[in-house]
Design an enzyme around this catalytic site. Structure first.
Site, PDB file in Angstrom:
ATOM      1  N   SER A  90       0.975  -1.255   0.060  1.00  0.00           N
ATOM      2  CA  SER A  90      -0.112   0.089  -0.116  1.00  0.00           C
ATOM      3  C   SER A  90       0.843   1.440  -0.092  1.00  0.00           C
ATOM      4  O   SER A  90       0.429   2.272  -0.396  1.00  0.00           O
ATOM      5  CB  SER A  90      -0.975   0.043   0.967  1.00  0.00           C
ATOM      6  OG  SER A  90      -0.406   0.400   2.520  1.00  0.00           O
ATOM      7  N   PRO A 149      -1.250   3.528   4.242  1.00  0.00           N
ATOM      8  CA  PRO A 149      -2.459   3.450   3.496  1.00  0.00           C
ATOM      9  C   PRO A 149      -3.372   2.381   3.520  1.00  0.00           C
ATOM     10  O   PRO A 149      -4.545   2.792   3.454  1.00  0.00           O
ATOM     11  CB  PRO A 149      -1.990   3.793   1.954  1.00  0.00           C
ATOM     12  CG  PRO A 149      -0.542   4.330   2.184  1.00  0.00           C
ATOM     13  CD  PRO A 149       0.093   3.806   3.470  1.00  0.00           C
ATOM     14  N   TYR A 150      -2.783   1.235   3.746  1.00  0.00           N
ATOM     15  CA  TYR A 150      -3.658   0.123   3.940  1.00  0.00           C
ATOM     16  C   TYR A 150      -4.613   0.270   5.194  1.00  0.00           C
ATOM     17  O   TYR A 150      -5.665   0.221   5.160  1.00  0.00           O
ATOM     18  CB  TYR A 150      -2.869  -1.215   3.935  1.00  0.00           C
ATOM     19  CG  TYR A 150      -3.767  -2.153   4.469  1.00  0.00           C
ATOM     20  CD1 TYR A 150      -4.573  -3.028   3.699  1.00  0.00           C
ATOM     21  CD2 TYR A 150      -3.504  -2.829   5.516  1.00  0.00           C
ATOM     22  CE1 TYR A 150      -5.542  -3.976   4.269  1.00  0.00           C
ATOM     23  CE2 TYR A 150      -4.163  -4.058   6.171  1.00  0.00           C
ATOM     24  CZ  TYR A 150      -5.330  -4.593   5.296  1.00  0.00           C
ATOM     25  OH  TYR A 150      -6.021  -5.637   5.808  1.00  0.00           O
ATOM     26  N   ALA A 151      -3.997   0.476   6.172  1.00  0.00           N
ATOM     27  CA  ALA A 151      -4.560   0.690   7.675  1.00  0.00           C
ATOM     28  C   ALA A 151      -5.690   1.777   7.461  1.00  0.00           C
ATOM     29  O   ALA A 151      -6.702   1.601   7.761  1.00  0.00           O
ATOM     30  CB  ALA A 151      -3.738   0.899   8.675  1.00  0.00           C
ATOM     31  N   SER A 153      -7.258   2.883   4.955  1.00  0.00           N
ATOM     32  CA  SER A 153      -8.216   2.449   4.021  1.00  0.00           C
ATOM     33  C   SER A 153      -9.297   1.306   4.708  1.00  0.00           C
ATOM     34  O   SER A 153     -10.616   1.617   4.389  1.00  0.00           O
ATOM     35  CB  SER A 153      -7.775   2.024   2.730  1.00  0.00           C
ATOM     36  OG  SER A 153      -7.578   0.474   2.965  1.00  0.00           O
TER      37      SER A 153
END
Length: 314
Positions: A90, A149-151, A153
């Site tokens: 991410s 960014p993964y977290a 999202s």
């Protein structure tokens, strides 16, 4: 029960679909077969699902295709496991992660609601706890300091779903999974990658000191918790941690357990810590125990042995 399972060809999705089918539920699966890892692996994951479930290949962001799937069956529950995974990937594609994980989740929930589906189970992540220093992580902790960014999202998708509960009466349960491992684990995840390297006599790339720890949770326990959540999803918004809830395991300990189970030495090269990775995770699972009867049963040593047994047969 009739269920739509997104991400059905993935690690957790394929296990969940099998368990649902085995107990007599009707399952329709949706998967884009994203090239994040080889399609052949995902097809193997579906070996016990093909012929028993209807599997549709479509992208979450293809509104017409998703609407067509939802219109073909009167679903009781949507179980949303699909999305882009992984903290490190991410970092290089933050916008794509937001589109798929936030916009895709929002579109799916909206289309489901429009078709009269009132129950929605969402696969979130322990990553939402981010930089929290409080251990173990509890569902009422603040989750406003994502480390990747993964977290971000996953947390954003949770908030969108929570809003839809208030504005449209959707019943949502969000499940925060803690580092799930076991047979069919994605090939880039630590346990699988380390196992492969040790087996082949290759060097493991271990970032940081190896003292970082995770609440590694065996896939059968996560599936049990997910089934319990599906059967109990009701009105309002609920969130549960699904982790092992015991003593977290360090990366160094994982490497040692894999080497022991394989009967081969581990060669390790240590590099700098990765931006976006949190140092420690551990789940407070009291809420899931009380509300769902969730009770993880597989310890890390037994789970590693089961994973190596599966790996050796593939």
């Amino acid at each position: 029960m009739k269920l739509l399972v997104t991400g059905i060809a993935g690690f957790i999705g394929s296990h969940l679909a099998e368990r649902l089918l085995d107990r007599g539920d009707t399952v329709v699966g949706l998967d884009s077969f994203d090239p994040f890892y080889a399609r052949s692996i995902k097809e193997r994951n579906l070996a016990r699902v093909r012929g028993r479930a209807h599997v549709v290949e479509a992208d979450l962001l293809d509104e017409a295709a998703v609407a067509e799937v939802l219109s073909a069956t009167d679903f009781d529950v949507v179980v949303h496991l699909a999305g882009l995974a992984g903290v490190r990937p991410s970092l290089g594609a933050p916008a794509r992660y937001q589109r798929v994980n936030v916009e895709g989740t929002t579109r799916l929930a909206e289309l489901a609601r429009a078709r009269g589906v009132r129950r929605f189970v969402f696969a979130s992540s322990s990553s939402v706890y981010g930089a929290s220093k409080r251990l173990p992580f509890a569902e009422d902790d603040r989750a406003d300091e994502p480390m990747s960014p993964y977290a971000a999202s996953k947390r954003a998708a949770e908030l969108v779903l929570r809003a839809l509960v208030h504005t449209h009466g959707l019943g949502v349960t969000s499940l925060r999974y803690f580092t799930v491992y076991g047979p069919r684990q994605r090939p880039e995840m630590a346990i699988h990658a380390f196992c492969r390297a040790i087996d082949r006599g290759e060097t493991i790339e271990l970032y940081g000191t190896g003292a970082a720890s995770r609440d590694y949770t065996y896939v059968d326990d996560v599936i049990d918790g997910t089934l319990r959540a599906i059967d109990r999803v009701g009105d309002g918004y609920r969130v549960y941690n699904l982790g092992a809830g015991g003593t977290p395991t360090t990366l160094n300990e994982v490497v040692a357990l894999l080497a022991e189970a394989l009967g081969k030495p581990a060669r390790v090269h240590r590099g700098p810590a990765i931006v976006g990775d949190v140092e420690h995770t551990i789940a407070d699972i009291r809420a899931a125990k009380a509300a769902l009867g969730y009770e993880p049963r597989t310890g890390i040593r037994e789970g590693i042995r089961k994973f190596v047994d599966w790996y050796s047969r593939t």
